[in-house]
Design an enzyme around this catalytic site. Structure first.
Site, PDB file in Angstrom:
ATOM      1  N   ASP A  91      51.713  20.086  42.127  1.00  0.00           N
ATOM      2  CA  ASP A  91      51.842  20.843  43.372  1.00  0.00           C
ATOM      3  C   ASP A  91      51.563  22.305  43.061  1.00  0.00           C
ATOM      4  O   ASP A  91      52.472  23.098  42.818  1.00  0.00           O
ATOM      5  CB  ASP A  91      53.239  20.658  43.958  1.00  0.00           C
ATOM      6  CG  ASP A  91      53.342  21.204  45.371  1.00  0.00           C
ATOM      7  OD1 ASP A  91      52.326  21.709  45.890  1.00  0.00           O
ATOM      8  OD2 ASP A  91      54.433  21.132  45.968  1.00  0.00           O
ATOM      9  N   ALA A  92      50.273  22.641  43.042  1.00  0.00           N
ATOM     10  CA  ALA A  92      49.843  23.978  42.627  1.00  0.00           C
ATOM     11  C   ALA A  92      49.127  24.744  43.729  1.00  0.00           C
ATOM     12  O   ALA A  92      48.926  25.946  43.616  1.00  0.00           O
ATOM     13  CB  ALA A  92      48.929  23.870  41.408  1.00  0.00           C
ATOM     14  N   LYS A  93      48.690  24.018  44.762  1.00  0.00           N
ATOM     15  CA  LYS A  93      48.036  24.629  45.938  1.00  0.00           C
ATOM     16  C   LYS A  93      46.905  25.564  45.532  1.00  0.00           C
ATOM     17  O   LYS A  93      46.813  26.697  45.989  1.00  0.00           O
ATOM     18  CB  LYS A  93      49.068  25.337  46.812  1.00  0.00           C
ATOM     19  CG  LYS A  93      50.153  24.387  47.328  1.00  0.00           C
ATOM     20  CD  LYS A  93      51.204  25.102  48.161  1.00  0.00           C
ATOM     21  CE  LYS A  93      52.247  24.129  48.661  1.00  0.00           C
ATOM     22  NZ  LYS A  93      53.097  23.587  47.571  1.00  0.00           N
ATOM     23  N   ARG A  94      46.020  25.070  44.702  1.00  0.00           N
ATOM     24  CA  ARG A  94      44.881  25.847  44.253  1.00  0.00           C
ATOM     25  C   ARG A  94      43.772  25.817  45.304  1.00  0.00           C
ATOM     26  O   ARG A  94      43.809  25.058  46.252  1.00  0.00           O
ATOM     27  CB  ARG A  94      44.368  25.328  42.912  1.00  0.00           C
ATOM     28  CG  ARG A  94      45.369  25.436  41.753  1.00  0.00           C
ATOM     29  CD  ARG A  94      45.806  26.880  41.526  1.00  0.00           C
ATOM     30  NE  ARG A  94      46.394  27.088  40.205  1.00  0.00           N
ATOM     31  CZ  ARG A  94      47.677  27.272  39.968  1.00  0.00           C
ATOM     32  NH1 ARG A  94      48.537  27.265  40.953  1.00  0.00           N
ATOM     33  NH2 ARG A  94      48.124  27.461  38.730  1.00  0.00           N
TER      34      ARG A  94
END
Length: 276
Positions: A91-94
């Site tokens: 869950d890094a939302k890159r």
């Protein structure tokens, strides 16, 4: 992990639970602070207590990045103790210009071997497609989130070809041409079942990663009723209500009890709502 393999795990465990490893050093039981690697030790015990009840783990990368190099070591050690048949979500939302996205993809898919990565679609197709070039890896695209500010942009009205859509609907419509149900999922918050119905209409075959059940007030029954498809198509995330079920030395035992309660409820909904 393929879509069929994920569905087989859901069927075998009678669960579509994703446990969020949002491991906050300020919230873990105090007795763990004496450990050489408190974040890892907390995660290890949570995983060992719950691995038979969930189908995915989702470390929120910020909780590890905040500790610098030590945090990345804790994350890497955590990944090594997650069983191979359990789906992993970074869950890094890159999401950035193409060559930067390619490097993000290599970091999370090649170096750390995550199965999937959350990606922000705001910069468009060229920021997302580099993540879709990796076999058996998944993009989980932010569509409709569960945070209070989601309506700042996601519920804006967009007119296209004479029809009016919410912004999140346009994101789903456009992005379906970028990937397939075999390599793309959508993040869809659990707090409004009418929106969930709209998402499922637009993306009938895709898996949905659903936050907002539990501490944020979303209904697991509504999510299951309105979001389930023929392969279940749901990964329902729960973090705080499971991993922080106790602050004592029994934290792993209490986490298991909390996860078991969710899994048993999910089993009922699989029996009731999974298309025969």
């Amino acid at each position: 992990m393929t879509r069929q393999e994920l569905f087989e795990q859901i069927q075998r465990k009678r669960s579509y639970l994703c446990i969020g490893l949002d491991t906050d050093i300020k919230k873990i039981p105090p007795h763990l602070l004496k450990e050489e690697d408190p974040l890892f030790e907390f995660n290890r015990q949570i995983i060992e207590a719950t691995a038979d009840l969930c189908v995915a783990y989702k470390p929120n990368i910020a909780f590890y990045e905040a500790h610098g190099p030590k945090g990345w070591v804790s994350l890497e050690r955590t990944l090594k103790v997650i069983p191979q048949d359990i789906f992993t979500v970074a869950d890094a939302k890159r999401g950035d210009i193409g060559n930067t996205s390619e490097l993000y993809a290599r970091a999370f898919f090649d170096q750390m071997s995550f199965d999937s990565l959350t990606v922000a679609p705001y910069m468009g197709i060229d920021s997302v497609t580099p993540f879709l070039q990796f076999p058996n890896k998944w993009v989980i695209l932010l569509a409709l989130t569960s945070n209070p500010g989601h309506d700042d942009f996601q519920l804006l009205s967009v007119v296209s070809e004479g029809k009016s859509y919410f912004m999140f609907e346009k994101v789903i419509q456009n992005s379906k041409a970028w990937g397939t149900p075999d390599n793309m999922m959508y993040v869809v918050g659990a707090t409004r079942h009418d929106y969930l119905e709209r998402v499922r209409y637009l993306a009938p075959d895709h898996f949905l990663l659903v936050p907002g059940v539990g501490a944020q007030g979303g209904s697991l029954e509504e999510v299951s009723k309105f979001g389930m498809n023929k392969q279940c198509g749901l990964l329902v995330n729960s973090a705080r209500q499971i991993i922080y079920a106790s602050q004592g030395e029994d934290f792993a035992e209490k986490a298991r009890a909390a996860a078991l309660a969710v899994q048993q409820e999910m089993e009922r909904y699989l029996n009731e709502y999974l298309p025969k």
